[in-house]
Design a protein around this motif. Structure first.
Motif, PDB file in Angstrom:
ATOM      1  N   GLN A   6       0.213  -1.281   0.324  1.00  0.00           N
ATOM      2  CA  GLN A   6      -0.249   0.017   0.312  1.00  0.00           C
ATOM      3  C   GLN A   6       1.299   1.092  -0.058  1.00  0.00           C
ATOM      4  O   GLN A   6       1.004   2.235  -1.163  1.00  0.00           O
ATOM      5  CB  GLN A   6      -0.885   0.193   1.239  1.00  0.00           C
ATOM      6  N   HIS A   7       1.574   1.264   0.608  1.00  0.00           N
ATOM      7  CA  HIS A   7       2.708   2.174   1.374  1.00  0.00           C
ATOM      8  C   HIS A   7       3.344   2.656  -0.529  1.00  0.00           C
ATOM      9  O   HIS A   7       3.804   3.542  -0.837  1.00  0.00           O
ATOM     10  CB  HIS A   7       3.558   2.465   2.226  1.00  0.00           C
ATOM     11  N   LEU A   8       3.831   1.355  -0.609  1.00  0.00           N
ATOM     12  CA  LEU A   8       4.920   1.462  -1.943  1.00  0.00           C
ATOM     13  C   LEU A   8       3.564   2.265  -3.090  1.00  0.00           C
ATOM     14  O   LEU A   8       4.685   2.818  -4.015  1.00  0.00           O
ATOM     15  CB  LEU A   8       5.151   0.375  -2.564  1.00  0.00           C
ATOM     16  N   VAL A   9       2.250   1.583  -3.633  1.00  0.00           N
ATOM     17  CA  VAL A   9       1.846   1.892  -4.856  1.00  0.00           C
ATOM     18  C   VAL A   9       1.497   3.824  -3.896  1.00  0.00           C
ATOM     19  O   VAL A   9       1.577   4.586  -5.083  1.00  0.00           O
ATOM     20  CB  VAL A   9       0.454   1.359  -4.590  1.00  0.00           C
ATOM     21  N   ASN A  10       1.325   4.283  -2.804  1.00  0.00           N
ATOM     22  CA  ASN A  10       0.986   5.532  -2.642  1.00  0.00           C
ATOM     23  C   ASN A  10       2.511   6.565  -2.973  1.00  0.00           C
ATOM     24  O   ASN A  10       2.412   7.736  -3.667  1.00  0.00           O
ATOM     25  CB  ASN A  10       0.605   5.476  -1.454  1.00  0.00           C
ATOM     26  N   GLY A  15       5.020  10.131  -6.110  1.00  0.00           N
ATOM     27  CA  GLY A  15       6.289  10.342  -6.259  1.00  0.00           C
ATOM     28  C   GLY A  15       6.292  11.061  -7.561  1.00  0.00           C
ATOM     29  O   GLY A  15       7.331  11.597  -8.275  1.00  0.00           O
ATOM     30  N   SER A  16       5.831  10.610  -8.844  1.00  0.00           N
ATOM     31  CA  SER A  16       5.361  10.968  -9.891  1.00  0.00           C
ATOM     32  C   SER A  16       4.697  11.837 -10.056  1.00  0.00           C
ATOM     33  O   SER A  16       5.369  12.860 -10.602  1.00  0.00           O
ATOM     34  CB  SER A  16       4.282  10.060 -10.454  1.00  0.00           C
ATOM     35  N   LEU A  17       3.803  12.633  -9.522  1.00  0.00           N
ATOM     36  CA  LEU A  17       3.413  13.577  -9.355  1.00  0.00           C
ATOM     37  C   LEU A  17       4.727  14.633  -8.497  1.00  0.00           C
ATOM     38  O   LEU A  17       4.730  15.676  -9.587  1.00  0.00           O
ATOM     39  CB  LEU A  17       2.282  13.976  -8.417  1.00  0.00           C
ATOM     40  N   TYR A  18       5.408  14.546  -8.287  1.00  0.00           N
ATOM     41  CA  TYR A  18       6.069  14.966  -7.607  1.00  0.00           C
ATOM     42  C   TYR A  18       7.440  15.350  -8.365  1.00  0.00           C
ATOM     43  O   TYR A  18       8.187  16.586  -9.006  1.00  0.00           O
ATOM     44  CB  TYR A  18       7.430  15.126  -6.123  1.00  0.00           C
ATOM     45  N   THR A 145      -1.242   7.856 -13.074  1.00  0.00           N
ATOM     46  CA  THR A 145      -0.023   9.032 -13.050  1.00  0.00           C
ATOM     47  C   THR A 145       0.943   8.726 -13.730  1.00  0.00           C
ATOM     48  O   THR A 145       1.551   8.980 -14.277  1.00  0.00           O
ATOM     49  CB  THR A 145      -0.382   9.451 -11.516  1.00  0.00           C
ATOM     50  N   PRO A 146       1.693   6.620 -12.841  1.00  0.00           N
ATOM     51  CA  PRO A 146       2.960   7.194 -13.544  1.00  0.00           C
ATOM     52  C   PRO A 146       3.410   6.814 -14.844  1.00  0.00           C
ATOM     53  O   PRO A 146       3.855   7.071 -15.748  1.00  0.00           O
ATOM     54  CB  PRO A 146       3.503   5.690 -12.248  1.00  0.00           C
ATOM     55  N   VAL A 147       2.069   5.866 -15.772  1.00  0.00           N
ATOM     56  CA  VAL A 147       2.559   6.278 -16.976  1.00  0.00           C
ATOM     57  C   VAL A 147       2.110   7.100 -17.961  1.00  0.00           C
ATOM     58  O   VAL A 147       2.913   7.172 -18.580  1.00  0.00           O
ATOM     59  CB  VAL A 147       1.202   4.967 -17.395  1.00  0.00           C
ATOM     60  N   ILE A 148       1.371   8.275 -17.194  1.00  0.00           N
ATOM     61  CA  ILE A 148       0.694   9.168 -17.890  1.00  0.00           C
ATOM     62  C   ILE A 148       2.442   9.733 -17.737  1.00  0.00           C
ATOM     63  O   ILE A 148       3.130  11.058 -18.524  1.00  0.00           O
ATOM     64  CB  ILE A 148      -0.230  10.309 -17.326  1.00  0.00           C
ATOM     65  N   VAL A 149       2.599   9.959 -16.235  1.00  0.00           N
ATOM     66  CA  VAL A 149       4.559  10.814 -16.446  1.00  0.00           C
ATOM     67  C   VAL A 149       5.655  10.126 -16.794  1.00  0.00           C
ATOM     68  O   VAL A 149       6.287  10.939 -17.734  1.00  0.00           O
ATOM     69  CB  VAL A 149       4.728  11.338 -14.735  1.00  0.00           C
TER      70      VAL A 149
END
Length: 208
Positions: A6-10, A15-18, A145-149
């Protein structure tokens, strides 16, 4: 293990947004050696643009996203033209003070126009829905989100490494005086840099 996952996914999602926001920030610094204090406020303004587009004016979200990115990119170029370009040959301290001034201006302008009351961002499609995978609760937007980033980063790398604009950006980052002598239009390159950085910040704000 479920808690770790759960923490890894979050962490990957946040992190991708940052990373997306930081890329626009470092693009400006890499070329101008300027710490753009207003970058975080550009993210804030993009979030407000998206909120009012969807919640207040009821514009479809896919149109709102395009309009918000365009408006934020233009705002970034406008800030560069008004606040930074006249001071390009001034001491670094003057540019730094100007950047702080723009930051305070945007913060107080947003506070005056939109108030400081928290606003609930409307759900876009099913992106706010939660799904459970192996005991881990994940929002749909966290999967995208990670895919878009990654796609945006690959697109940015292509621009920087494979286009004339990217070549000009790399030349300006090395020595913009020599780049000017070589015929590169410095003002245009820096404006495009601010536009790209602000556009990435807008996408980060919407995903946030």
């Amino acid at each position: 293990m479920a808690i770790v996952m759960q923490h890894l996914v979050n962490g990957i999602s946040l992190g991708s947004l940052y990373a997306l926001i930081a890329i626009g920030y470092t693009m400006v610094y890499g070329i101008l050696r300027l710490i753009n204090f207003a970058h975080g406020d550009i993210v804030m303004m993009a979030a407000y643009f998206a909120y009012f587009g969807i919640a207040a004016f009821h514009v479809p979200w896919y149109i709102t996203v395009v309009v918000v990115v365009a408006l934020t990119a233009l705002m970034g170029a406008g800030i560069e033209k008004v606040a930074y370009r006249p001071l390009r040959d001034a001491p670094k301290t003057s540019i730094l003070i100007s950047a702080i001034g723009v930051s305070y201006l945007l913060e107080n302008l947003a506070n005056y126009l939109f108030s400081g009351v928290p606003k609930a961002f409307p759900a876009i499609g099913g992106l706010a829905d939660n799904i459970v995978i192996g005991g881990v609760s994940v929002q749909m937007v966290s999967l995208f989100t990670p895919v878009i980033v990654v796609l945006l980063v690959l697109g940015l790398m292509f621009i920087i490494n494979k286009t004339k604009l990217g070549m000009a950006m790399r030349a300006v980052s090395k020595d913009y005086e020599i780049a000017r002598v070589m015929g590169i239009k410095i003002d245009n390159v820096i404006s495009y840099t601010f536009m790209i950085g602000s556009g990435l910040a807008a996408i980060g704000a919407i995903l946030w």
